[in-house]
Design a protein around this motif. Sequence first.
Motif, PDB file in Angstrom:
ATOM      1  N   ALA A   1       9.105 -28.231 -14.191  1.00  0.00           N
ATOM      2  CA  ALA A   1       9.377 -27.473 -12.960  1.00  0.00           C
ATOM      3  C   ALA A   1       8.808 -26.063 -13.002  1.00  0.00           C
ATOM      4  CB  ALA A   1      10.883 -27.431 -12.700  1.00  0.00           C
ATOM      5  N   ASP A   2       8.709 -25.489 -14.221  1.00  0.00           N
ATOM      6  CA  ASP A   2       8.171 -24.125 -14.347  1.00  0.00           C
ATOM      7  C   ASP A   2       6.733 -24.020 -13.871  1.00  0.00           C
ATOM      8  OD1 ASP A   2      10.435 -23.268 -15.488  1.00  0.00           O
ATOM      9  OD2 ASP A   2       9.642 -23.039 -17.518  1.00  0.00           O
ATOM     10  N   THR A   3       6.028 -25.144 -13.886  1.00  0.00           N
ATOM     11  CA  THR A   3       4.617 -25.141 -13.513  1.00  0.00           C
ATOM     12  C   THR A   3       4.381 -26.000 -12.272  1.00  0.00           C
ATOM     13  OG1 THR A   3       4.359 -26.839 -15.205  1.00  0.00           O
ATOM     14  CG2 THR A   3       3.649 -24.594 -15.785  1.00  0.00           C
ATOM     15  N   ALA A   4       5.381 -26.027 -11.397  1.00  0.00           N
ATOM     16  CA  ALA A   4       5.273 -26.793 -10.152  1.00  0.00           C
ATOM     17  C   ALA A   4       5.909 -25.986  -9.027  1.00  0.00           C
ATOM     18  CB  ALA A   4       5.987 -28.138 -10.295  1.00  0.00           C
ATOM     19  N   ILE A   5       5.584 -26.376  -7.795  1.00  0.00           N
ATOM     20  CA  ILE A   5       6.167 -25.676  -6.643  1.00  0.00           C
ATOM     21  C   ILE A   5       6.394 -26.686  -5.522  1.00  0.00           C
ATOM     22  CG2 ILE A   5       3.903 -24.984  -5.693  1.00  0.00           C
ATOM     23  CD1 ILE A   5       5.310 -22.261  -4.975  1.00  0.00           C
ATOM     24  N   ALA A   6       7.492 -26.485  -4.799  1.00  0.00           N
ATOM     25  CA  ALA A   6       7.850 -27.383  -3.701  1.00  0.00           C
ATOM     26  C   ALA A   6       7.918 -26.587  -2.408  1.00  0.00           C
ATOM     27  CB  ALA A   6       9.212 -28.026  -3.982  1.00  0.00           C
ATOM     28  N   ALA A   7       7.489 -27.213  -1.306  1.00  0.00           N
ATOM     29  CA  ALA A   7       7.624 -26.608   0.035  1.00  0.00           C
ATOM     30  C   ALA A   7       8.644 -27.443   0.803  1.00  0.00           C
ATOM     31  CB  ALA A   7       6.283 -26.600   0.759  1.00  0.00           C
ATOM     32  N   ILE A   8       9.689 -26.758   1.280  1.00  0.00           N
ATOM     33  CA  ILE A   8      10.794 -27.438   1.955  1.00  0.00           C
ATOM     34  C   ILE A   8      10.842 -26.976   3.414  1.00  0.00           C
ATOM     35  CG2 ILE A   8      13.279 -27.929   1.858  1.00  0.00           C
ATOM     36  CD1 ILE A   8      11.853 -28.612  -0.775  1.00  0.00           C
ATOM     37  N   ALA A   9      10.816 -27.932   4.341  1.00  0.00           N
ATOM     38  CA  ALA A   9      10.885 -27.599   5.770  1.00  0.00           C
ATOM     39  C   ALA A   9      12.314 -27.196   6.123  1.00  0.00           C
ATOM     40  CB  ALA A   9      10.445 -28.808   6.592  1.00  0.00           C
ATOM     41  N   ALA A  10      12.459 -26.638   7.338  1.00  0.00           N
ATOM     42  CA  ALA A  10      13.770 -26.144   7.777  1.00  0.00           C
ATOM     43  C   ALA A  10      14.819 -27.258   7.770  1.00  0.00           C
ATOM     44  CB  ALA A  10      13.639 -25.537   9.166  1.00  0.00           C
ATOM     45  N   ASN A  11      14.382 -28.514   8.001  1.00  0.00           N
ATOM     46  CA  ASN A  11      15.354 -29.622   8.008  1.00  0.00           C
ATOM     47  C   ASN A  11      15.631 -30.176   6.612  1.00  0.00           C
ATOM     48  OD1 ASN A  11      13.043 -30.995   7.332  1.00  0.00           O
ATOM     49  ND2 ASN A  11      13.036 -32.361   9.107  1.00  0.00           N
TER      50      ASN A  11
ATOM     51  N   LEU B   1      -1.285 -20.207  -4.586  1.00  0.00           N
ATOM     52  CA  LEU B   1      -1.283 -18.787  -4.971  1.00  0.00           C
ATOM     53  C   LEU B   1       0.111 -18.350  -5.441  1.00  0.00           C
ATOM     54  CD1 LEU B   1      -3.651 -17.339  -2.213  1.00  0.00           C
ATOM     55  CD2 LEU B   1      -4.196 -17.773  -4.619  1.00  0.00           C
ATOM     56  N   ALA B   2       1.147 -18.858  -4.810  1.00  0.00           N
ATOM     57  CA  ALA B   2       2.518 -18.494  -5.238  1.00  0.00           C
ATOM     58  C   ALA B   2       2.798 -19.035  -6.636  1.00  0.00           C
ATOM     59  CB  ALA B   2       3.538 -19.039  -4.234  1.00  0.00           C
ATOM     60  N   LEU B   3       2.361 -20.269  -6.887  1.00  0.00           N
ATOM     61  CA  LEU B   3       2.558 -20.854  -8.217  1.00  0.00           C
ATOM     62  C   LEU B   3       1.758 -20.068  -9.257  1.00  0.00           C
ATOM     63  CD1 LEU B   3       3.559 -23.048 -10.161  1.00  0.00           C
ATOM     64  CD2 LEU B   3       1.650 -24.494  -9.387  1.00  0.00           C
ATOM     65  N   THR B   4       0.535 -19.714  -8.923  1.00  0.00           N
ATOM     66  CA  THR B   4      -0.301 -18.962  -9.869  1.00  0.00           C
ATOM     67  C   THR B   4       0.352 -17.626 -10.207  1.00  0.00           C
ATOM     68  OG1 THR B   4      -2.244 -19.971  -8.876  1.00  0.00           O
ATOM     69  CG2 THR B   4      -2.634 -18.096 -10.307  1.00  0.00           C
ATOM     70  N   GLU B   5       0.858 -16.961  -9.187  1.00  0.00           N
ATOM     71  CA  GLU B   5       1.497 -15.666  -9.431  1.00  0.00           C
ATOM     72  C   GLU B   5       2.699 -15.833 -10.371  1.00  0.00           C
ATOM     73  OE1 GLU B   5       2.005 -13.444  -5.853  1.00  0.00           O
ATOM     74  OE2 GLU B   5       3.158 -11.883  -6.848  1.00  0.00           O
ATOM     75  N   ARG B   6       3.469 -16.901 -10.149  1.00  0.00           N
ATOM     76  CA  ARG B   6       4.659 -17.138 -10.994  1.00  0.00           C
ATOM     77  C   ARG B   6       4.254 -17.394 -12.445  1.00  0.00           C
ATOM     78  NH1 ARG B   6       7.400 -22.456 -10.946  1.00  0.00           N
ATOM     79  NH2 ARG B   6       7.321 -22.509  -8.688  1.00  0.00           N
ATOM     80  N   VAL B   7       3.242 -18.265 -12.666  1.00  0.00           N
ATOM     81  CA  VAL B   7       2.898 -18.597 -14.058  1.00  0.00           C
ATOM     82  C   VAL B   7       2.148 -17.453 -14.742  1.00  0.00           C
ATOM     83  CG1 VAL B   7       2.972 -21.093 -13.747  1.00  0.00           C
ATOM     84  CG2 VAL B   7       0.801 -19.901 -13.429  1.00  0.00           C
ATOM     85  N   MET B   8       1.416 -16.656 -13.949  1.00  0.00           N
ATOM     86  CA  MET B   8       0.731 -15.501 -14.553  1.00  0.00           C
ATOM     87  C   MET B   8       1.744 -14.534 -15.162  1.00  0.00           C
ATOM     88  SD  MET B   8      -2.441 -14.707 -11.985  1.00  0.00           S
ATOM     89  CE  MET B   8      -2.770 -13.079 -12.642  1.00  0.00           C
ATOM     90  N   ALA B   9       2.910 -14.455 -14.539  1.00  0.00           N
ATOM     91  CA  ALA B   9       3.955 -13.574 -15.077  1.00  0.00           C
ATOM     92  C   ALA B   9       4.451 -14.089 -16.429  1.00  0.00           C
ATOM     93  CB  ALA B   9       5.112 -13.488 -14.084  1.00  0.00           C
ATOM     94  N   ASN B  10       4.143 -15.356 -16.725  1.00  0.00           N
ATOM     95  CA  ASN B  10       4.554 -15.947 -18.009  1.00  0.00           C
ATOM     96  C   ASN B  10       3.361 -16.211 -18.924  1.00  0.00           C
ATOM     97  OD1 ASN B  10       7.384 -16.084 -17.531  1.00  0.00           O
ATOM     98  ND2 ASN B  10       6.965 -17.711 -16.062  1.00  0.00           N
ATOM     99  N   GLY B  11       2.269 -15.470 -18.730  1.00  0.00           N
ATOM    100  CA  GLY B  11       1.166 -15.524 -19.696  1.00  0.00           C
ATOM    101  C   GLY B  11      -0.003 -16.423 -19.360  1.00  0.00           C
ATOM    102  N   VAL B  12       0.023 -17.079 -18.206  1.00  0.00           N
ATOM    103  CA  VAL B  12      -1.117 -17.933 -17.847  1.00  0.00           C
ATOM    104  C   VAL B  12      -2.266 -17.068 -17.328  1.00  0.00           C
ATOM    105  CG1 VAL B  12      -1.913 -19.606 -16.120  1.00  0.00           C
ATOM    106  CG2 VAL B  12       0.162 -20.045 -17.442  1.00  0.00           C
TER     107      VAL B  12
END
Length: 164
Positions: free
Chosen positions: A40-50, A91-102
């Motif tokens: 999960a640390d290296t994945a991202i999900a998009a959830i709609a309003a429903n 881009l959001a996932l990249t930003e998150r993992v870059m904060a952890n050394g990627v």
Amino acid sequence: MTLRQPRDTDGYALNQLVERCKPLDTNSVYCNLLQCSDFADTAIAAIAANGELVGFISGYRPPARPDTLFVWQVAVDDRMRGQGLALKMLLALTERVMANGVQYMETTITPGNEASEALFKRAFARLNSDYQTRVLFSRSNHFNGQHDDEVLYRAGPFSPSAKA
Ligand SMILES: CC(C)(COP(=O)(O)OP(=O)(O)OC[C@H]1O[C@@H](n2cnc3c(N)ncnc32)[C@H](O)[C@@H]1OP(=O)(O)O)[C@@H](O)C(=O)NCCC(=O)NCCS
């Protein structure tokens, strides 16, 4: 639309999303559950309003290259395409993992998957990064002629100031 780290309860919906997103290879529900839990640390999900899962990027850090995010699959529900969702997730996932050394990103693309090529080239440009390509898994040597080549794209190192 909410972008967040996946939860194990997203695994079944992910399996169904990937099934709707041709030409992606489907995986077992069990594999998708692992992508949403252990990876999960290296994945991202998009959830709609429903509450529906409408986008997902799976990935992992190869054990021999922990400074690299290997993007396994990108899936956006048909109804949500063409609105920049895949790029936003990447881009959001990249930003998150870059904060952890990627510092590097890899993915493989089947030649002719124009949407995937456009997505990654746009992301690399946004990250101010060059990239190299080479055939990683070939039709003849790895797929017994049953699947097109998978071409590896490798980008980086990303500068710490590169932002989504
Ligand atoms: C590939 C996919 C994830 C793109 O999702 P999306 O949310 O529509 O993509 P975006 O709107 O963020 O677009 C990102 C870039 O790709 C381009 N693009 C998107 N779909 C495209 C298409 N069908 N043909 C050509 N370019 C396309 C966009 O124009 C944009 O590039 P630009 O900024 O240079 O204009 C989506 O089409 C999908 O799920 N396809 C099926 C599964 C798949 O092939 N996944 C990729 C392999 S892992």
